[in-house]
Design a protein around this motif. Structure first.
Motif, PDB file in Angstrom:
ATOM      1  N   ALA A  91       0.837  -1.205   0.000  1.00 25.68           N
ATOM      2  CA  ALA A  91       0.000   0.000   0.000  1.00 25.68           C
ATOM      3  C   ALA A  91       0.871   1.254   0.000  1.00 25.68           C
ATOM      4  CB  ALA A  91      -0.935  -0.010   1.208  1.00 25.68           C
ATOM      5  N   HIS A  92       1.947   1.237   0.795  1.00 29.20           N
ATOM      6  CA  HIS A  92       2.871   2.373   0.797  1.00 29.20           C
ATOM      7  C   HIS A  92       3.562   2.500  -0.556  1.00 29.20           C
ATOM      8  CE1 HIS A  92       2.739   3.730   4.987  1.00 29.20           C
ATOM      9  NE2 HIS A  92       2.662   2.462   5.355  1.00 29.20           N
ATOM     10  N   ALA A  93       3.926   1.368  -1.159  1.00 22.42           N
ATOM     11  CA  ALA A  93       4.616   1.400  -2.447  1.00 22.42           C
ATOM     12  C   ALA A  93       3.727   1.938  -3.558  1.00 22.42           C
ATOM     13  CB  ALA A  93       5.117  -0.004  -2.807  1.00 22.42           C
ATOM     14  N   ARG A  94       2.438   1.708  -3.446  1.00 24.13           N
ATOM     15  CA  ARG A  94       1.504   2.283  -4.432  1.00 24.13           C
ATOM     16  C   ARG A  94       1.512   3.811  -4.344  1.00 24.13           C
ATOM     17  NH1 ARG A  94      -1.931  -1.992  -2.547  1.00 24.13           N
ATOM     18  NH2 ARG A  94      -2.220  -3.612  -4.148  1.00 24.13           N
ATOM     19  N   ARG A  95       1.690   4.303  -3.138  1.00 21.37           N
ATOM     20  CA  ARG A  95       1.637   5.748  -2.923  1.00 21.37           C
ATOM     21  C   ARG A  95       2.969   6.427  -3.232  1.00 21.37           C
ATOM     22  NH1 ARG A  95       0.748   8.622   2.983  1.00 21.37           N
ATOM     23  NH2 ARG A  95       0.577  10.783   2.244  1.00 21.37           N
ATOM     24  N   ARG A  96       4.063   5.743  -2.945  1.00 22.90           N
ATOM     25  CA  ARG A  96       5.400   6.318  -3.133  1.00 22.90           C
ATOM     26  C   ARG A  96       6.103   5.618  -4.295  1.00 22.90           C
ATOM     27  NH1 ARG A  96       4.435  10.373   0.592  1.00 22.90           N
ATOM     28  NH2 ARG A  96       4.048   9.511   2.663  1.00 22.90           N
ATOM     29  N   TYR A 126       9.303   4.394  -4.682  1.00 18.73           N
ATOM     30  CA  TYR A 126      10.549   4.159  -3.955  1.00 18.73           C
ATOM     31  C   TYR A 126      11.735   3.979  -4.905  1.00 18.73           C
ATOM     32  CZ  TYR A 126       7.882   3.243   0.352  1.00 18.73           C
ATOM     33  OH  TYR A 126       7.073   3.345   1.454  1.00 18.73           O
ATOM     34  N   THR A 127      12.834   4.632  -4.569  1.00 14.70           N
ATOM     35  CA  THR A 127      14.094   4.359  -5.259  1.00 14.70           C
ATOM     36  C   THR A 127      14.636   3.013  -4.813  1.00 14.70           C
ATOM     37  OG1 THR A 127      14.586   6.722  -5.424  1.00 14.70           O
ATOM     38  CG2 THR A 127      16.441   5.199  -5.667  1.00 14.70           C
ATOM     39  N   PHE A 128      14.609   2.780  -3.503  1.00 15.48           N
ATOM     40  CA  PHE A 128      14.936   1.478  -2.928  1.00 15.48           C
ATOM     41  C   PHE A 128      14.082   1.279  -1.685  1.00 15.48           C
ATOM     42  CE2 PHE A 128      19.083   2.286  -5.063  1.00 15.48           C
ATOM     43  CZ  PHE A 128      19.096   1.159  -5.870  1.00 15.48           C
ATOM     44  N   PHE A 129      13.808   0.012  -1.373  1.00 18.71           N
ATOM     45  CA  PHE A 129      13.068  -0.335  -0.160  1.00 18.71           C
ATOM     46  C   PHE A 129      13.801  -1.485   0.524  1.00 18.71           C
ATOM     47  CE2 PHE A 129       9.961  -2.287   2.560  1.00 18.71           C
ATOM     48  CZ  PHE A 129       9.183  -1.235   3.012  1.00 18.71           C
ATOM     49  N   ARG A 139       1.805  -5.616 -10.126  1.00 18.95           N
ATOM     50  CA  ARG A 139       2.507  -4.637 -10.949  1.00 18.95           C
ATOM     51  C   ARG A 139       2.858  -3.382 -10.146  1.00 18.95           C
ATOM     52  NH1 ARG A 139       4.311  -7.382 -15.421  1.00 18.95           N
ATOM     53  NH2 ARG A 139       2.679  -8.838 -16.086  1.00 18.95           N
ATOM     54  N   ILE A 140       3.344  -3.610  -8.934  1.00 21.07           N
ATOM     55  CA  ILE A 140       3.745  -2.509  -8.057  1.00 21.07           C
ATOM     56  C   ILE A 140       5.265  -2.398  -8.066  1.00 21.07           C
ATOM     57  CG2 ILE A 140       3.786  -1.674  -5.674  1.00 21.07           C
ATOM     58  CD1 ILE A 140       1.153  -3.148  -5.233  1.00 21.07           C
ATOM     59  N   ASN A 141       5.764  -1.203  -8.304  1.00 17.51           N
ATOM     60  CA  ASN A 141       7.202  -0.971  -8.320  1.00 17.51           C
ATOM     61  C   ASN A 141       7.736  -1.020  -6.893  1.00 17.51           C
ATOM     62  OD1 ASN A 141       9.836  -0.165  -9.186  1.00 17.51           O
ATOM     63  ND2 ASN A 141       9.344   1.929  -8.537  1.00 17.51           N
ATOM     64  N   LEU A 142       8.560  -2.015  -6.600  1.00 20.98           N
ATOM     65  CA  LEU A 142       9.158  -2.133  -5.269  1.00 20.98           C
ATOM     66  C   LEU A 142      10.582  -2.677  -5.411  1.00 20.98           C
ATOM     67  CD1 LEU A 142       8.568  -1.782  -2.222  1.00 20.98           C
ATOM     68  CD2 LEU A 142       7.985  -4.217  -2.164  1.00 20.98           C
ATOM     69  N   PRO A 143      11.565  -1.796  -5.596  1.00 20.02           N
ATOM     70  CA  PRO A 143      12.964  -2.217  -5.717  1.00 20.02           C
ATOM     71  C   PRO A 143      13.484  -2.681  -4.352  1.00 20.02           C
ATOM     72  CG  PRO A 143      12.614   0.001  -6.603  1.00 20.02           C
ATOM     73  CD  PRO A 143      11.430  -0.345  -5.760  1.00 20.02           C
ATOM     74  N   LEU A 144      13.281  -3.961  -4.069  1.00 17.55           N
ATOM     75  CA  LEU A 144      13.525  -4.497  -2.726  1.00 17.55           C
ATOM     76  C   LEU A 144      15.006  -4.804  -2.515  1.00 17.55           C
ATOM     77  CD1 LEU A 144      11.731  -5.327  -0.255  1.00 17.55           C
ATOM     78  CD2 LEU A 144      12.030  -7.680  -1.039  1.00 17.55           C
TER      79      LEU A 144
END
Length: 221
Positions: free
Chosen positions: A99-104, A106-109, A132-137
């Motif tokens: 949910a946070h990743a949808r809002r932000r 992130y460059t990295f998480f 399909r959520i961008n989350l560079p983990l």
């Protein structure tokens, strides 16, 4: 004295790492988060981290913590935006991170993967790809002492490199009492996000699902 008599927490402030009188609050300069982000404009970079707390005193109801920060790419100032700290099941932690990743964007998480938390990281990647959520983990496996890690951010808090909004009472209270307080999950996540900001990975990591449903990993150096 107040903590001892009213809060049942007889803690000597001189034994704690952070001095709350030295904290810098960005909401004394900006009226809202929107104003802060508008001022930063194209200079803003979002970073996040999570301490999932899985396997750590789970019977005592430890908190999981999700921290989001935005960095001014010119000045290097780190503004803490969110400190989502609560008791929740692993499945809920994954949902809240996404949910946070949808809002932000992130460059990295960063995500702590000590002990059994590796399984959570894998599930987080799968669900993020499926949605399909961008989350560079960035998976983080801590080897050093917790206090030693957290001590590294104390000078940055004191000199104002790291700034907070006053509304993040749970995180600020954990900082106020560390290392004598009952919980420090927010500080764990805070240290992780600051560490990623100061020492970003050399590669940009992307996870995606191909047509067959398999998870691929691409790295751009």
């Amino acid at each position: 004295s107040f903590d001892s008599e009213m809060q049942n927490e007889p803690i000597n402030p001189q034994e704690c790492l952070f001095n709350i009188e030295e904290f810098h609050y960005w909401n004394e300069q900006y009226q809202s988060e929107d104003e802060l982000l508008n001022v930063l404009g194209d200079r803003k970079l979002f970073f996040g981290a999570c301490d999932p707390s899985l396997g750590k005193q789970s019977g005592k109801g430890d908190f999981s913590a999700i921290i989001t920060a935005v960095v001014d790419s010119e000045s290097g100032t780190i503004y803490i935006l969110d400190a989502d700290i609560e008791r929740r099941l692993p499945d809920k932690t994954i949902e809240d991170i996404l949910a946070h990743a949808r809002r932000r964007n992130y460059t990295f998480f960063g995500f702590e993967t000590n002990q059994f938390q590796q399984f959570m990281a894998s599930e987080l990647i799968k669900r993020g790809c499926a949605a399909r959520i961008n989350l560079p983990l960035i998976e983080i496996n801590h080897q050093s002492d917790k206090r030693a890690r957290i001590e590294t951010i104390q000078p940055l808090v004191k000199n104002g490199t790291i700034r907070f909004p006053k509304r993040l009472r749970t995180l600020l209270d954990q900082m106020k009492y560390f290392p004598k307080g009952r919980h420090d999950d927010g500080l764990d996540a805070l240290e992780m996000v600051v560490g990623i900001i100061l020492n970003p990975p050399a590669a940009e990591v992307e996870y995606f699902i191909d047509d067959s449903g398999r998870i691929d990993i691409s790295q751009e150096f």
